[in-house]
Write a protein that holds these residues in place. Structure first.
Motif, PDB file in Angstrom:
ATOM      1  N   ARG A 287      -1.098  -9.721  13.160  1.00 55.95           N
ATOM      2  CA  ARG A 287      -1.574  -8.356  12.938  1.00 55.95           C
ATOM      3  C   ARG A 287      -2.829  -8.357  12.045  1.00 55.95           C
ATOM      4  NH1 ARG A 287       1.115  -3.376  11.229  1.00 55.95           N
ATOM      5  NH2 ARG A 287       2.869  -4.428  10.270  1.00 55.95           N
TER       6      ARG A 287
ATOM      7  N   ARG B  23       1.368   4.510  14.987  1.00 61.76           N
ATOM      8  CA  ARG B  23       2.662   4.127  15.561  1.00 61.76           C
ATOM      9  C   ARG B  23       3.131   5.208  16.539  1.00 61.76           C
ATOM     10  NH1 ARG B  23       5.806   0.226  12.168  1.00 61.76           N
ATOM     11  NH2 ARG B  23       4.303  -0.669  10.722  1.00 61.76           N
TER      12      ARG B  23
ATOM     13  N   SER C  45      -4.701   0.849  18.284  1.00 58.65           N
ATOM     14  CA  SER C  45      -5.722   1.277  17.324  1.00 58.65           C
ATOM     15  C   SER C  45      -7.043   0.536  17.501  1.00 58.65           C
ATOM     16  CB  SER C  45      -5.219   1.078  15.894  1.00 58.65           C
ATOM     17  OG  SER C  45      -5.173  -0.300  15.592  1.00 58.65           O
TER      18      SER C  45
ATOM     19  N   GLY D 174      -4.264   3.116   4.874  1.00 58.40           N
ATOM     20  CA  GLY D 174      -4.453   2.668   6.249  1.00 58.40           C
ATOM     21  C   GLY D 174      -5.335   1.446   6.303  1.00 58.40           C
TER      22      GLY D 174
ATOM     23  N   LYS E 240       0.819  -1.226   0.000  1.00 61.79           N
ATOM     24  CA  LYS E 240       0.000   0.000   0.000  1.00 61.79           C
ATOM     25  C   LYS E 240       0.840   1.258   0.000  1.00 61.79           C
ATOM     26  CE  LYS E 240      -2.063  -0.270   3.915  1.00 61.79           C
ATOM     27  NZ  LYS E 240      -1.644  -1.459   4.623  1.00 61.79           N
TER      28      LYS E 240
END
Ligand code: DC
Length: 226
Positions: A181, A40, A103, A129, A17
């Motif tokens: 993740r 982050r 997040s 994102g 991305k």
């Protein structure tokens, strides 16, 4: 008020991305906003404040002091945490997983999403994102979901780590991190990563960057011509 060109790209980690978004922004001569870097920076702020990235009540308390700003200078996008340029230290495995956990909390997402929307209101921008197509820029007509198989993503990530002098990582470990993740980012209750029906799916597993970039540009031009 002139409406700005907003291009939204979502997808799992390591799908390419940011490489694509950066190249696209450069080609169109507009801004690129790496929203992951903001999460982050938030994880870094929690660690520096001695607060666990899982502790929502404590995060709520420190949130208003989390001064995260994105500026652009001759070095590109820079993330300022309480005025300090922390960009170069953000791409570690610890902060990747920390960002993924921090997040999950709605209070964190609401704050950062609002900052990101403001960029979209004020500038032509390519944003990447996990919730850009669903939450940050849901009204844009330019939506993409960029993905690749976990194995291809792990191999790319390992190559990147090796190029940066990290000789210890193994493919198995990187693949396990990516899967952990993926799971956390797509299974969280609030604003999980998902492809919207109106996003164009681009699987980069067997594509060069140039091919993927051409696919994006072609789709954008087609929509702009409508
Ligand atoms: O894109 P990245 O690897 O730098 O993102 C780090 C983490 O931040 C990712 O695992 C999930 C979170 N993130 C998010 O929840 N929403 C975004 N828009 C960007 C990142």
């Amino acid at each position: 008020m002139k409406e700005h060109l907003n291009i939204a790209i979502d997808g799992p980690s390591g799908a390419g991305k940011s490489t694509l978004a950066k190249a696209l922004a450069q080609q169109l001569n507009i801004r690129y906003l790496d929203t992951g870097a903001m999460y982050r920076a938030m994880a870094l702020f929690a660690i520096r404040s001695g607060v666990s990235v899982s502790d929502e009540p404590a995060l709520k308390e420190i949130l208003q002091d989390a001064d995260i700003r994105v500026i652009y200078n001759e070095r590109g996008q820079r993330v300022l945490l309480c005025g300090e340029d922390v960009t170069d230290g953000l791409r570690t495995q610890e902060l990747a997983m920390g960002a993924s956990t921090v997040s999950t909390h709605p209070c964190v997402r609401q704050k950062l999403a609002e900052l990101q929307r403001e960029v979209g209101r004020n500038y032509d921008v390519v944003m990447d994102g996990r919730d850009i197509t669903t939450n940050v820029l849901p009204h844009t007509k330019h939506k993409f979901f960029v993905t690749a198989s976990p194995e291809v993503r792990a191999e790319r990530r390992l190559k990147e780590l090796r190029a940066r002098g990290n000789a210890e990582e193994t493919l198995d470990r990187v693949l396990a991190d990516i899967k952990a993740r993926d799971h956390q980012d797509s299974s969280r209750a609030y604003m999980p990563l998902r492809k919207t029906d109106d996003s164009l799916l681009i699987d980069t597993s067997e594509m060069t960057v140039e091919e993927a970039l051409n696919t994006l540009i072609h789709a954008i031009n087609e929509k702009e011509a409508l």
